[in-house]
Write an enzyme that holds these catalytic residues in place. Structure first.
Site, PDB file in Angstrom:
ATOM      1  N   HIS A 266     -81.520 -17.379  19.750  1.00  0.00           N
ATOM      2  CA  HIS A 266     -81.941 -16.289  20.639  1.00  0.00           C
ATOM      3  C   HIS A 266     -80.845 -15.865  21.611  1.00  0.00           C
ATOM      4  CE1 HIS A 266     -82.395 -19.486  23.606  1.00  0.00           C
ATOM      5  NE2 HIS A 266     -82.681 -18.586  24.534  1.00  0.00           N
ATOM      6  N   ASP A 267     -79.918 -16.771  21.956  1.00  0.00           N
ATOM      7  CA  ASP A 267     -78.869 -16.455  22.928  1.00  0.00           C
ATOM      8  C   ASP A 267     -77.483 -16.374  22.306  1.00  0.00           C
ATOM      9  OD1 ASP A 267     -80.343 -16.098  25.203  1.00  0.00           O
ATOM     10  OD2 ASP A 267     -80.020 -18.114  26.004  1.00  0.00           O
TER      11      ASP A 267
ATOM     12  N   VAL B 192     -71.437 -22.819  43.947  1.00  0.00           N
ATOM     13  CA  VAL B 192     -72.430 -23.165  44.968  1.00  0.00           C
ATOM     14  C   VAL B 192     -73.015 -24.541  44.693  1.00  0.00           C
ATOM     15  CG1 VAL B 192     -74.586 -22.472  46.093  1.00  0.00           C
ATOM     16  CG2 VAL B 192     -72.991 -20.717  45.264  1.00  0.00           C
TER      17      VAL B 192
ATOM     18  N   ASP C 166     -87.924 -20.477  26.222  1.00  0.00           N
ATOM     19  CA  ASP C 166     -86.643 -20.207  26.869  1.00  0.00           C
ATOM     20  C   ASP C 166     -86.735 -20.577  28.355  1.00  0.00           C
ATOM     21  OD1 ASP C 166     -84.095 -19.138  27.463  1.00  0.00           O
ATOM     22  OD2 ASP C 166     -84.948 -17.163  27.864  1.00  0.00           O
TER      23      ASP C 166
ATOM     24  N   HIS D 136     -77.414  -8.370  25.320  1.00  0.00           N
ATOM     25  CA  HIS D 136     -77.006  -9.499  24.479  1.00  0.00           C
ATOM     26  C   HIS D 136     -77.968  -9.722  23.316  1.00  0.00           C
ATOM     27  CE1 HIS D 136     -79.985 -11.907  26.807  1.00  0.00           C
ATOM     28  NE2 HIS D 136     -79.982 -12.678  25.754  1.00  0.00           N
TER      29      HIS D 136
ATOM     30  N   HIS E 271     -78.476 -25.309  26.018  1.00  0.00           N
ATOM     31  CA  HIS E 271     -79.739 -24.599  26.230  1.00  0.00           C
ATOM     32  C   HIS E 271     -80.333 -24.133  24.903  1.00  0.00           C
ATOM     33  CE1 HIS E 271     -82.681 -21.722  27.651  1.00  0.00           C
ATOM     34  NE2 HIS E 271     -81.988 -20.706  27.164  1.00  0.00           N
TER      35      HIS E 271
ATOM     36  N   GLN F  42     -70.584 -22.078  17.896  1.00  0.00           N
ATOM     37  CA  GLN F  42     -69.723 -22.931  18.719  1.00  0.00           C
ATOM     38  C   GLN F  42     -69.150 -22.162  19.918  1.00  0.00           C
ATOM     39  OE1 GLN F  42     -68.872 -26.356  18.476  1.00  0.00           O
ATOM     40  NE2 GLN F  42     -70.675 -26.361  17.131  1.00  0.00           N
TER      41      GLN F  42
ATOM     42  N   GLN G 229     -74.088 -21.286  31.287  1.00  0.00           N
ATOM     43  CA  GLN G 229     -75.483 -20.897  31.430  1.00  0.00           C
ATOM     44  C   GLN G 229     -75.715 -20.083  32.707  1.00  0.00           C
ATOM     45  OE1 GLN G 229     -78.046 -21.477  29.408  1.00  0.00           O
ATOM     46  NE2 GLN G 229     -79.865 -21.287  30.681  1.00  0.00           N
TER      47      GLN G 229
ATOM     48  N   HIS H 162     -75.507 -13.654  31.917  1.00  0.00           N
ATOM     49  CA  HIS H 162     -76.100 -12.388  32.348  1.00  0.00           C
ATOM     50  C   HIS H 162     -75.229 -11.597  33.315  1.00  0.00           C
ATOM     51  CE1 HIS H 162     -79.959 -12.992  30.413  1.00  0.00           C
ATOM     52  NE2 HIS H 162     -80.053 -14.205  30.930  1.00  0.00           N
TER      53      HIS H 162
END
Length: 436
Positions: A113-114, A48, A194, A135, A59, A34, A41, A122
């Site tokens: 994975h993330d 921008v 991904d 990470h 994601h 969570q 992301q 990043h």
């Protein structure tokens, strides 16, 4: 035992309804997962492209969904059964059970994975972690942890499905070994799921079209490459899917040049990195994220944004004020997207040094495309195309659409000129003289 129908669903703006199994829902409900709701992301890209406020949570669900779809598609194609039995050593009796196991492991690897991402994804990853840690290391540690509960949930599947936290962590770990090689590629490679998810997702939320490509056609034409020297089965594409793969590669290229390496977006990444380091130094005594997993998981975007709010000081025009008021540094020198390597090397070795000596009261930052985790690179291995009932060929030899594409070697120097146009122009002229 056949896989059950998913017991829950998430409604996703990219993939429609995403079904989840009970154990996946249990993982999703953990505090560690969570936490991804509080990690954007695309960092501060919303400064921008204002719609880009989506998180790693959505994601991760999308990657899980695609990992399952692709694994199921490849494993259950009748034409692949004999090849899988031969190369993987699966017997006729265990074939279906093995397919189910691999599909579930692929889904779990995609989901997790993330999970180890730091605040703002990043941003500052090369500077804010201890040593060589990234990470992905935290993701693996979270999966294997006995305290966070995710590993225990995964291990509960072992008796029925053969799935364990060790096999899932090996899939997530870029250096890990997983016996079904093409599934490893699905999770981390030049055409992993991904990238397939984030290109579509980031394009939608940024309100651009650059990241769109024909996902369904890739899924329809993906196959197994069976001529690898190490005899490991890898991903390939039937010839009919070549244009879909070209579209996917071009989507990566355009998203990098127009979104991921956008000059203003990167300016905010640079100062946000400095600010997070400052906060970590004040709170922890080190400008790096803590190695302790429990302490690390206490950090997310919300905590950093709170620090920005509390620390901003207009009188000092500090980093927090700069971020809160969108007073980003300006690019004072830019090499082209495909700059000559010699030019980039020259800029890296002397431009910032000379500019700092000439303008000692100005703060400078340098930025290179090569340091960006989503960078576009040509010449990457893995694009195998098979003509109908014919030989394998490389995409490089077949694609005229991609023949002129080059690796991006962008370099920028930024300066904190605080709206001083005269100073900015003076620095720009100086940088041009140094590089001429």
């Amino acid at each position: 035992m056949a896989l059950p129908e998913p017991q829950s669903t998430f409604r996703d703006p990219i993939h429609g309804y995403i079904g989840v199994f009970d154990w996946e829902k249990e993982i999703i409900d953990t505090p560690a997962f969570q936490r991804l709701r509080g990690i954007r992301q695309l960092s501060l890209t919303s400064y921008v492209y204002h719609g880009a406020e989506h998180s790693r949570f959505g994601h991760s669900l999308g990657v899980m969904h695609l990992a399952g779809r692709f694994a199921e598609r490849i494993l259950r194609r009748p034409a692949h059964k004999e090849l899988l039995e031969e190369r993987q050593g699966w017997s006729e009796h265990e074939f279906e059970a093995k397919v189910d196991q691999v599909v579930l492991e692929a889904r779990l690897a995609g989901l997790l994975h993330d999970i180890g991402h730091a605040p703002f994804s990043h941003t500052g990853e090369a500077m804010l972690f201890q040593g060589e840690k990234r990470h992905e290391h935290y993701s693996v540690e979270i999966i294997r942890s006995s305290e966070l509960g995710i590993g225990h949930i995964i291990d509960s599947l072992e008796s029925d499905w053969g799935v364990s936290k060790e096999t899932v962590s090996q899939l997530v770990d870029e250096q890990g070994f997983y016996e079904v090689g093409f599934v490893k590629e699905l999770i981390s490679s030049v055409w992993d799921v991904d990238k397939m998810d984030y290109l579509l997702r980031d394009s939608l939320y940024c309100g651009v079209q650059y990241g769109n490509y024909d996902l369904d056609r890739i899924l329809d034409t993906v196959t197994l490459y069976d001529e690898s020297p190490d005899e490991v089965l890898r991903l390939g594409i039937e010839y009919g899917g070549i244009h879909a793969i070209e579209g996917f590669i071009l989507a990566r290229y355009f998203m990098f040049t127009q979104v991921y390496f956008h000059r203003v977006r990167r300016a905010y990444d640079l100062i946000l990195t400095d600010f997070i380091s400052e906060v970590l130094s004040d709170v922890l005594g080190s400008g790096r994220y803590p190695e302790d997993l429990g302490e690390y998981l206490e950090w997310n975007d919300w905590r950093v944004l709170s620090e920005i709010s509390h620390r901003m000081d207009e009188s000092k025009r500090n980093l927090a004020w700069t971020l809160a008021t969108r007073q980003h540094p300006k690019p004072v020198y830019e090499a082209g997207d495909h700059a000559d390597t010699a030019i980039v090397n020259r800029a890296m070795t002397r431009l910032r040094r000379d500019a700092q000596q000439q303008f000692p009261d100005v703060k400078f930052w340098e930025d290179r495309a090569i340091d960006h985790p989503e960078r576009f690179r040509m010449g990457e291995e893995g694009w195998h195309i098979r003509r109908r009932n014919g030989p394998w060929e490389s995409l490089d030899s077949l694609s005229r659409a991609l023949s002129g594409l080059e690796e991006i070697r962008q370099f920028r120097l930024y300066a904190d000129v605080r709206g001083d146009e005269a100073l900015e122009n003076e620095i720009v002229a100086f940088c041009r003289s140094v590089m001429s």
